[in-house]
Scaffold this motif. Structure first.
Motif, mmCIF file in Angstrom:
data_model
loop_
_atom_site.group_PDB
_atom_site.id
_atom_site.type_symbol
_atom_site.label_atom_id
_atom_site.label_comp_id
_atom_site.label_asym_id
_atom_site.label_seq_id
_atom_site.Cartn_x
_atom_site.Cartn_y
_atom_site.Cartn_z
ATOM 1 N N GLN A 122 1.140 -1.065 -0.605
ATOM 2 C CA GLN A 122 -0.142 -0.372 0.352
ATOM 3 C C GLN A 122 1.100 0.971 -0.131
ATOM 4 O O GLN A 122 0.668 2.445 -0.145
ATOM 5 N N VAL A 123 1.949 1.134 0.436
ATOM 6 C CA VAL A 123 2.910 2.478 1.177
ATOM 7 C C VAL A 123 2.894 2.537 -0.840
ATOM 8 O O VAL A 123 3.761 3.996 -1.752
ATOM 9 N N GLU A 124 3.994 1.186 -1.400
ATOM 10 C CA GLU A 124 4.281 1.521 -2.983
ATOM 11 C C GLU A 124 3.424 2.315 -3.353
ATOM 12 O O GLU A 124 3.684 2.937 -3.854
ATOM 13 N N HIS A 125 2.008 1.824 -3.199
ATOM 14 C CA HIS A 125 0.875 2.086 -4.472
ATOM 15 C C HIS A 125 0.628 4.272 -4.269
ATOM 16 O O HIS A 125 0.662 4.195 -4.907
ATOM 17 N N PHE A 126 1.113 4.264 -2.782
ATOM 18 C CA PHE A 126 0.598 5.419 -2.881
ATOM 19 C C PHE A 126 2.067 7.062 -3.178
ATOM 20 O O PHE A 126 1.392 7.895 -3.721
ATOM 21 N N LEU A 127 3.032 6.177 -3.270
ATOM 22 C CA LEU A 127 4.623 6.898 -3.505
ATOM 23 C C LEU A 127 4.204 6.575 -5.362
ATOM 24 O O LEU A 127 4.528 7.739 -5.558
#
Length: 330
Positions: A122-127
């Motif tokens: 999820q962190v990768e997605h938002f980045l």
């Protein structure tokens, strides 16, 4: 006194401890202190102090039972002065009705460390979307002190609804920390991490590293049981791969000794910590400031009622005081 002596006679022959059962991790020094318990040294993380070195490791939320568990755990954090990491908060981005399960700051109080939680995918997605605001807004909504990022590629692979992680997690974490203004803790979810991963994490200004080591709840194995895919069933050998909390503590000690690090992050030593002696041993072996994390051991009592959880933690606190008073780590 007569009753006590009678108890001794009836129980003595059936309550022996044999030399083969000796706990080799400690020297017992009964002559150096009186019976007054030594105080447990407080430990701080992200600028907030804990009265006991026990971290409530990330577990659950988003269900009726999960909400009950979290409220019990939050009460315990307040009463015993513990730190707490929430279970994955991603559900809040889709379902605002789950907010009461995670909105616990008013229970814990402002003095204790309290962290939101999100998976690396999820962190990768938002980045990739250049959208750190969504994560920052979530942290602010819950009034937490920062974010726990859990790294779980094998779990995601086993999970029927699993996300795929396209970037090396270390790159995602590095970019996130460089652009996020709050505290960041990084953890694994039941298999731990090896020397190279730990070495790379030490180069990033993290608030803490949580082991999530092999030996406790293994979420890859949890997902394997949920997954009806015939292919996934044959992947079970992967659930036995990983690193124990003791192995990781000693590995990190070597890295700290051999690497010039200005600011070593705190350690949350979790994964297979069943009781206060496991925790006492490893936090005293650690060259970094450490606490120990518990999940399944707390969950066993938190699913029932608060008094059972309270009794368990009271016993853990008493055990820690006795350990600090009489036990020297070998």
């Amino acid at each position: 006194m007569e009753n006590r002596k009678a108890d001794h006679l009836s129980l003595a022959l059936t309550n022996q401890v044999y030399a083969s059962q000796k706990d080799e991790r400690f020297r017992y020094e009964p002559f150096l202190q009186g019976s007054r318990d030594q105080e447990i040294p407080p430990v701080s993380i992200g600028g907030k102090e804990m009265k006991l070195p026990i971290w409530i490791s990330s577990m659950t939320g988003g269900t009726k039972l999960g909400g009950t568990i979290n409220h019990h755990l939050a009460r315990a954090a307040a009463e015993f002065g513990l730190g707490m990491g929430l279970g994955s908060c991603s559900i809040l981005l889709k379902n605002e009705k789950a907010l009461p399960d995670f909105n616990l700051r008013h229970i814990i109080g402002n003095e204790r460390p309290f962290y939101a939680n999100m998976g690396i995918a999820q962190v990768e997605h938002f980045l990739k979307k250049d959208d750190l605001k969504t994560i920052t807004d979530l942290v602010n909504l819950l009034d937490t002190d920062g974010l726990v990022i859990h790294v779980n590629p094998i779990q995601e692979m086993m999970q029927p609804e699993g996300d795929r992680i396209t970037m090396p997690p270390i790159e995602t974490i590095r970019e996130f920390v460089n652009n996020f203004s709050g505290n960041v803790i990084v953890k694994e979810v039941g298999q731990g991490m090896g020397r190279e991963s730990l070495s790379q994490l030490l180069k990033i200004p993290l608030t803490a590293i949580e082991f999530g080591a092999l030996g406790g709840t293994n979420f890859a194995k949890v997902e394997l049981r949920r997954n009806s895919s015939e292919t996934t069933a044959h992947l079970e050998p992967l659930t036995f791969v990983g690193h124990t909390a003791e192995e990781m503590t000693f590995t990190l000690n070597e890295l700290i000794t051999n690497t010039k690090i200005k600011n070593t992050p705190n350690l949350i030593i979790s994964g297979g910590i069943k009781n206060f002696l496991d925790g006492y041993y490893l936090i005293n072996k650690s060259k970094a400031t450490a606490m120990y994390g518990m999940a399944s051991a707390l969950l066993e009592y938190a699913v029932e009622d608060y008094e059972k959880l309270r009794f368990f933690l009271s016993a853990q606190a008493q055990g820690l005081k006795t350990a600090y008073t009489y036990l020297k780590v070998v």
